[in-house]
Design a protein around this motif. Structure first.
Motif, PDB file in Angstrom:
ATOM      1  N   ALA A   1       0.814  -1.213   0.000  1.00  0.00           N
ATOM      2  CA  ALA A   1       0.000   0.000   0.000  1.00  0.00           C
ATOM      3  C   ALA A   1       0.849   1.266   0.000  1.00  0.00           C
ATOM      4  O   ALA A   1       0.448   2.291  -0.581  1.00  0.00           O
ATOM      5  N   ILE A   2       2.018   1.215   0.620  1.00  0.00           N
ATOM      6  CA  ILE A   2       2.841   2.424   0.643  1.00  0.00           C
ATOM      7  C   ILE A   2       3.454   2.692  -0.731  1.00  0.00           C
ATOM      8  O   ILE A   2       3.649   3.856  -1.125  1.00  0.00           O
ATOM      9  N   PHE A   3       3.699   1.647  -1.477  1.00  0.00           N
ATOM     10  CA  PHE A   3       4.196   1.836  -2.850  1.00  0.00           C
ATOM     11  C   PHE A   3       3.085   2.368  -3.760  1.00  0.00           C
ATOM     12  O   PHE A   3       3.340   3.211  -4.623  1.00  0.00           O
ATOM     13  N   ALA A   4       1.856   1.910  -3.552  1.00  0.00           N
ATOM     14  CA  ALA A   4       0.724   2.437  -4.314  1.00  0.00           C
ATOM     15  C   ALA A   4       0.520   3.917  -4.010  1.00  0.00           C
ATOM     16  O   ALA A   4       0.252   4.727  -4.918  1.00  0.00           O
ATOM     17  N   LEU A   5       0.644   4.285  -2.741  1.00  0.00           N
ATOM     18  CA  LEU A   5       0.517   5.685  -2.359  1.00  0.00           C
ATOM     19  C   LEU A   5       1.611   6.523  -3.006  1.00  0.00           C
ATOM     20  O   LEU A   5       1.353   7.627  -3.523  1.00  0.00           O
ATOM     21  N   ALA A   6       2.830   6.010  -2.988  1.00  0.00           N
ATOM     22  CA  ALA A   6       3.944   6.740  -3.590  1.00  0.00           C
ATOM     23  C   ALA A   6       3.740   6.915  -5.094  1.00  0.00           C
ATOM     24  O   ALA A   6       4.010   7.996  -5.642  1.00  0.00           O
ATOM     25  N   GLU A   7       3.271   5.885  -5.739  1.00  0.00           N
ATOM     26  CA  GLU A   7       2.997   5.975  -7.178  1.00  0.00           C
ATOM     27  C   GLU A   7       2.007   7.109  -7.455  1.00  0.00           C
ATOM     28  O   GLU A   7       2.193   7.905  -8.390  1.00  0.00           O
ATOM     29  N   GLU A   8       0.983   7.204  -6.623  1.00  0.00           N
ATOM     30  CA  GLU A   8      -0.018   8.262  -6.794  1.00  0.00           C
ATOM     31  C   GLU A   8       0.582   9.637  -6.507  1.00  0.00           C
ATOM     32  O   GLU A   8       0.380  10.593  -7.265  1.00  0.00           O
ATOM     33  N   ARG A   9       1.336   9.729  -5.430  1.00  0.00           N
ATOM     34  CA  ARG A   9       1.930  11.012  -5.031  1.00  0.00           C
ATOM     35  C   ARG A   9       2.956  11.495  -6.050  1.00  0.00           C
ATOM     36  O   ARG A   9       3.035  12.685  -6.364  1.00  0.00           O
ATOM     37  N   PHE A  10       3.783  10.576  -6.542  1.00  0.00           N
ATOM     38  CA  PHE A  10       4.857  10.955  -7.447  1.00  0.00           C
ATOM     39  C   PHE A  10       4.371  11.113  -8.881  1.00  0.00           C
ATOM     40  O   PHE A  10       5.099  11.634  -9.731  1.00  0.00           O
ATOM     41  N   ALA A  11       3.151  10.630  -9.162  1.00  0.00           N
ATOM     42  CA  ALA A  11       2.511  10.774 -10.481  1.00  0.00           C
ATOM     43  C   ALA A  11       3.344  10.145 -11.593  1.00  0.00           C
ATOM     44  O   ALA A  11       3.483  10.699 -12.686  1.00  0.00           O
TER      45      ALA A  11
END
Length: 203
Positions: free
Chosen positions: A148-158
């Motif tokens: 989940a933290i990698f999914a969040l990072a993917e979203e944040r970093f676009a």
């Protein structure tokens, strides 16, 4: 052939900065047997990771003191003097960050770091001024290797995960990132990372 890398994503502890709980307690505990018990049983990495996952020190510290009242001073010192567990940068890593930044490579980070500890450490670390965004586990109540933290990072970093190179010293975190589609580098030292970045044409 690996896909081209559009951004580099660093771990912090033991990749960019040394981290060793003993670095603090070796200064304040003279008795070797007491120091060993403190590090092996009282202020352990496993206990520390509760803060990385988002648990506040205001809960953790009194609870730990209740379990180990004889170590109350050391437990409080850990909460107030955490920066002393970070003796300095990992040799060679900051130079690689600077070289990537000079080439215009977007820089990000995902770190397992308690929110309160991060708030105290970040102002001492100007290297992070070069980073566009940093996902801090304690702020998000999500920690590596949770996907989940990698999914969040993917979203944040676009950016798509396949366009990012994730660098971490922890094998479980590397495997998790790879499972999420990221390109990865398992960090052991700056020389190995330099060779990988050079082979990818990033520096």
């Amino acid at each position: 052939m690996a896909a081209s890398v559009e951004a580099v994503v660093f771990d912090v502890g033991r990749v960019l900065y040394q981290w060793q709980i003993a670095s603090l307690f070796e200064k304040i505990v003279d008795d070797k047997a007491r120091l060993r018990k403190l590090l092996d049983e009282v202020v352990t990495e496993e206990w520390h990771f509760q803060h990385d996952h988002g648990r506040p020190l205001a809960e953790m510290v009194p609870e730990r003191i209740a379990l180990y009242p004889d170590f109350a001073d050391e437990i409080r010192a850990y909460a107030t003097r955490f920066n002393e567990t970070i003796p300095g940068p990992v040799e060679g890593s900051h130079e690689l960050v600077e070289r990537l930044d000079a080439r215009g490579v977007p820089l990000f980070a995902i770190t397992n770091f308690g929110a309160e500890f991060w708030a105290g450490f970040r102002p001492t670390a100007p290297i992070f001024d070069r980073f566009r965004d940093i996902v801090v586990s304690g702020e998000e109540c999500l920690a590596k290797p949770d996907h989940a933290i990698f999914a969040l990072a993917e979203e944040r970093f676009a950016l798509h995960p396949s366009a990012m190179l994730f660098i971490d010293d922890n094998e479980a975190n590397i495997e998790a990132a790879q499972g999420c589609g990221w390109q990865v580098h398992h960090f052991t030292d700056a020389a190995g990372l330099e060779a990988d970045l050079s082979a990818r044409g990033l520096i």
